[in-house]
Design a protein around this motif. Structure first.
Motif, PDB file in Angstrom:
ATOM      1  N   LYS A   1       0.803  -1.212   0.000  1.00 17.30           N
ATOM      2  CA  LYS A   1       0.000   0.000   0.000  1.00 17.30           C
ATOM      3  C   LYS A   1       0.839   1.267   0.000  1.00 17.30           C
TER       4      LYS A   1
ATOM      5  N   PRO B   1       1.442   2.859  -4.090  1.00 11.81           N
ATOM      6  CA  PRO B   1       0.232   2.677  -4.884  1.00 11.81           C
ATOM      7  C   PRO B   1       0.528   2.913  -6.360  1.00 11.81           C
TER       8      PRO B   1
ATOM      9  N   PRO C   1      -1.704   3.959  -9.023  1.00  9.55           N
ATOM     10  CA  PRO C   1      -3.069   4.363  -9.342  1.00  9.55           C
ATOM     11  C   PRO C   1      -3.445   3.870 -10.731  1.00  9.55           C
ATOM     12  N   SER C   2      -4.551   3.192 -10.781  1.00  9.37           N
ATOM     13  CA  SER C   2      -4.995   2.649 -12.052  1.00  9.37           C
ATOM     14  C   SER C   2      -5.535   3.785 -12.912  1.00  9.37           C
TER      15      SER C   2
ATOM     16  N   LEU D   1      -3.614  12.038  -6.447  1.00 11.16           N
ATOM     17  CA  LEU D   1      -4.805  11.271  -6.129  1.00 11.16           C
ATOM     18  C   LEU D   1      -5.719  12.066  -5.201  1.00 11.16           C
TER      19      LEU D   1
ATOM     20  N   GLY E   1      -9.590  12.020  -3.198  1.00 15.41           N
ATOM     21  CA  GLY E   1     -10.510  11.012  -2.681  1.00 15.41           C
ATOM     22  C   GLY E   1     -11.930  11.528  -2.672  1.00 15.41           C
TER      23      GLY E   1
ATOM     24  N   LYS F   1     -10.177   8.535  -6.182  1.00 11.09           N
ATOM     25  CA  LYS F   1     -10.523   7.229  -5.601  1.00 11.09           C
ATOM     26  C   LYS F   1     -11.872   7.412  -4.917  1.00 11.09           C
TER      27      LYS F   1
ATOM     28  N   TYR G   1     -15.047   5.989  -2.637  1.00  8.04           N
ATOM     29  CA  TYR G   1     -15.571   4.963  -1.729  1.00  8.04           C
ATOM     30  C   TYR G   1     -17.037   5.211  -1.447  1.00  8.04           C
TER      31      TYR G   1
ATOM     32  N   LEU H   1      -8.980   6.476   2.937  1.00  4.11           N
ATOM     33  CA  LEU H   1      -8.418   7.401   1.945  1.00  4.11           C
ATOM     34  C   LEU H   1      -7.147   8.044   2.480  1.00  4.11           C
TER      35      LEU H   1
ATOM     36  N   ASP I   1      -4.640   5.205   0.960  1.00  2.00           N
ATOM     37  CA  ASP I   1      -4.498   5.760  -0.379  1.00  2.00           C
ATOM     38  C   ASP I   1      -3.677   7.042  -0.387  1.00  2.00           C
TER      39      ASP I   1
ATOM     40  N   VAL J   1      -4.420  10.273  -0.065  1.00  2.00           N
ATOM     41  CA  VAL J   1      -4.911  11.287  -0.989  1.00  2.00           C
ATOM     42  C   VAL J   1      -4.495  12.682  -0.515  1.00  2.00           C
TER      43      VAL J   1
END
Lengths: 306, 401
Positions: free
Chosen positions: B22, B25, B27-28, B54, B56, B97, B99, B115, B119, B121
């Motif tokens: 993690k 990351p 990011p896709s 990124l 969130g 991202k 959620y 997040l 992630d 963010v």
């Protein structure tokens, strides 16, 4: 006075729906000693089956008797099949396991259905509430004064259906061979099997009956409140379960009377106190009944066989 | 006991491995196509070697407020797509991202933590419902991650701390707008209030409406309440009917309001219903049917606005998602654009720098009005009143603070 009467009518209408759902809990509990927590969600699936059928039939079919009968038939038969599948593949393999295992499976099925139906893929309906089409044209049957008290056709129809089903079930359980078999299985399913009763078939049929009933109740509920959502089964199911326990779970008229009492109590609490008290009073009432009469209003406390 | 130790070790190893993953990351999404040259390490809060910034978002994608979260997400995506097409921010691409909070505050808090800690963010957008935003604001403030709520109007949201912003007006203003409209335009004398006791938003609106309506010489006959998720409101409506009001203020969300409207007609209440921006959803027309026609609600924007910027947004939105964007989509779009513009101005991507940049937002041309943030981090804007017509809304008037 008029207001009181109107609350009374509304409360009976709400209680009627609880009653039909509560009957399903009571039947399965009576035969299997299993609290089928997925019952409310089977009801929800039935509502969506009816919803899909109503749209498939188109607008003109909605008012007609044939159309309504078709919607009820599809939903009830569909749910009966669903009940059969759950019994066959989820509960039957666990029958000789501790009762808790089946209960947890039921809770699992309940959540799988209510949250699975919130997904917005393929045929699943998505999370937002939908408006259920008016398959029975709402008509005022009885008006007192300047619309002080109004009784609607669907309120009367639901009430008659609930009472009719209660009487029918009572007859089924106490006056037919199938009912006799149900009661025997309920008493002890192993001994019943030794006496030549097809236990599996009796239990499967009970599940199908209770699930079909749930679908019918769900449709009446959808006609009453017009808003349907994947989470509705959780709310209604829980209330109906409470009603069944108040009446004495496993007792058919008890379930109906418990449900009507619960519907009235809720309606009066909301009408005269505040809606935030509704659940507190409903569950408080449950606790009170269990304290004073642990078997429910009509139930008997049976000593657990050891 | 002997078996416990190896198991614990195994568990630790798995956790360590998971953490390892993690911290780096990948990011896709659109990262691969245009190899934007990221600055070397030292750009602050973001993980090194990332060529993506990124953001969130936490929103309701399921549950009773699902259309809110989905509309907001669409608006945000549109803003990001435009920004990326224009070259991104500081040479990097933007990604978001998202959620789901299932329309529940506890899920919103959890998603926010995820997040921030997993992630990492740089900034959080969301949520619509104030109860959820309050839960999120606490986490974001504690972690020092800036958060912009597109459309939470409850006063206390931005009071959670100096990292919390909003691009919409606040509830006291909405309550005031509807009270003023009911008194001055509809000339109502006696109204009833039906509020959602489970929602901070609804209670706040109802309080202000009641106070202002009384100040303007009107009378509030009764205040009844319901709980989110109810579908039977006949008891409350029967009690309201007894007071014979000229109108009913229902500051709730569309999923309940539609049903309330139907049942109000059923018990014989023919007076107009009034509400706030929580009504704004295409679903309102489906749930309310003809019963909701002729009611009024205050909102952030009207799609009827002829402004070129608004019409371009509506055209772009229609082309991408189909359907006319509701106010929540417009505010999601505005929130994301305010965020992007602030990220461009910020001297680096650390929390404090981004916060300061957002705080300086002034005269930002949003599609739902011009955004200027005051010292309390609230946007100062005017509101519109819309009338519910047959399957669409109709602009009535604009009311300024």
């Amino acid at each position: 006075m008029a207001q009181l009467l109107q609350h009374l009518i509304n409360g009976l209408a709400a209680g009627t729906i609880y009653a039909l759902v509560a009957l399903g809990y009571t039947m399965v509990y009576g035969v299997l000693k299993l609290i089928n927590f997925a019952h409310g969600d089977v009801m929800m699936v039935g509502v969506y089956m009816g919803y899909a059928t109503a749209f498939a039939l188109g607008r003109e079919a909605r008012g007609s008797l044939v159309g309504v009968a078709a919607i009820f038939a599809v939903a009830m038969l569909g749910c009966a099949l669903l009940g059969f599948l759950f019994e066959r593949f989820a509960y039957r393999p666990l029958r000789e396991k501790p009762r808790l295992t089946a209960l947890i499976t039921a809770i699992g099925i309940s959540f799988a259905l209510s949250y699975g139906f919130q997904l917005d893929i393929g045929f699943l309906p998505g999370a937002s509430p939908r408006a259920f089409p008016e398959i029975i044209e709402p008509t005022e049957w009885l008006i007192i004064g300047d619309r002080d008290v109004v009784v609607w056709n669907w309120q009367v129809i639901s009430f008659l259906i609930a009472v009719g089903l209660m009487v029918g079930l009572q007859y089924l359980v106490f006056s037919t061979r199938f009912g006799q078999a149900m009661r025997a299985v309920s008493w002890d399913h192993r001994v019943a099997a030794l006496m030549g009763i097809p236990t599996d078939r009796v239990i499967a049929l009970t599940f199908m009956l209770s699930s079909g009933l749930a679908a019918g109740a769900g449709l009446l509920y959808a006609i009453k409140d017009t808003s349907v959502s994947p989470l509705m089964g959780l709310y209604v199911g829980l209330k109906a379960f409470v009603a069944a326990v108040i009446g004495g779970i496993g007792h058919v008229p008890g379930a109906v009377i418990g449900a009507l009492v619960l519907g009235l109590v809720e309606e009066f609490v909301v009408g005269y106190a505040a809606s935030s008290w509704r659940d507190a009073v409903a569950f408080g009432f449950l606790i009170l009944v269990l304290l004073v009469k642990p078997g429910g209003l009509f139930g008997r406390v049976a000593a657990e066989k050891v | 006991m002997r078996r416990l130790a190896p198991m614990l070790l195994a568990a630790l190893a798995v956790m360590a491995a998971a953490c390892e993953k993690k911290t780096q990351p990948t990011p896709s999404g659109e990262a691969g196509t245009q190899a934007a040259q990221g600055q070397p390490a030292g750009t602050g809060g973001t993980p090194a070697n990332a060529d993506t910034i990124l953001l969130g978002q936490v929103g309701a994608l399921t549950g009773g407020q699902a259309t809110f979260g989905i509309s907001t997400r669409n608006g945000i995506e549109l803003a990001l797509k435009e920004a990326n097409a224009a070259g991104g921010v500081k040479g990097k691409k933007l990604a978001v991202k998202v959620y789901d909070n299932q329309s529940k505050p506890e899920e919103a808090a959890q998603a926010t933590t995820r997040l921030i800690t997993q992630d990492k963010v740089v900034l959080i957008l969301g949520d619509v419902a104030s109860s959820n935003s309050l839960a999120m604001a606490e986490k974001a403030q504690a972690a020092g991650v800036p958060m912009i709520t597109p459309s939470s109007t409850n006063t206390t949201v931005t009071q959670k701390g100096d990292y919390i912003f909003r691009v919409c007006f606040i509830d006291p203003f909405q309550g005031f707008v509807m009270a003023k409209f009911a008194r001055d335009e509809l000339k109502l004398g006696k109204v009833a209030v039906l509020q959602d006791n489970k929602s901070a938003y609804s209670i706040d609106l109802s309080d202000v409406f009641t106070r202002k309506f009384k100040e303007m010489g009107g009378m509030v006959a009764t205040t009844e309440s319901y709980s989110q998720g109810d579908t039977d409101y006949r008891a409350q409506l029967t009690a309201i009917k007894k007071t014979q009001p000229d109108g009913i203020y229902v500051p709730g969300y569309y999923s309940e309001v539609g049903v309330i409207a139907r049942q109000a007609r059923e018990v014989g209440l023919k007076v107009p219903l009034m509400g706030g921006d929580g009504w704004d959803s295409e679903k309102l027309f489906e749930l309310g049917g003809s019963a909701i026609t002729g009611s009024y609600f205050s909102n952030h924007y009207s799609p009827d606005n002829p402004d070129a910027r608004v019409q371009k947004f509506i055209a772009d939105y229609k082309a991408t998602y189909g359907g006319v964007p509701d106010a929540l989509a417009a505010l999601g779009y505005d929130a994301a654009r305010v965020a992007i513009e602030a990220l461009q101005r910020a001297k680096d991507l650390s929390g404090p720098a981004v916060r300061d940049a957002i705080a300086q937002t002034k005269d930002f041309p949003g599609v739902a009005g011009t955004v200027t943030l005051d010292e309390k981090r609230n946007a100062v804007k005017s509101a519109v009143v819309l009338k519910v017509g047959d399957g669409k809304t109709q602009y009535v008037t604009t009311i300024s603070p």
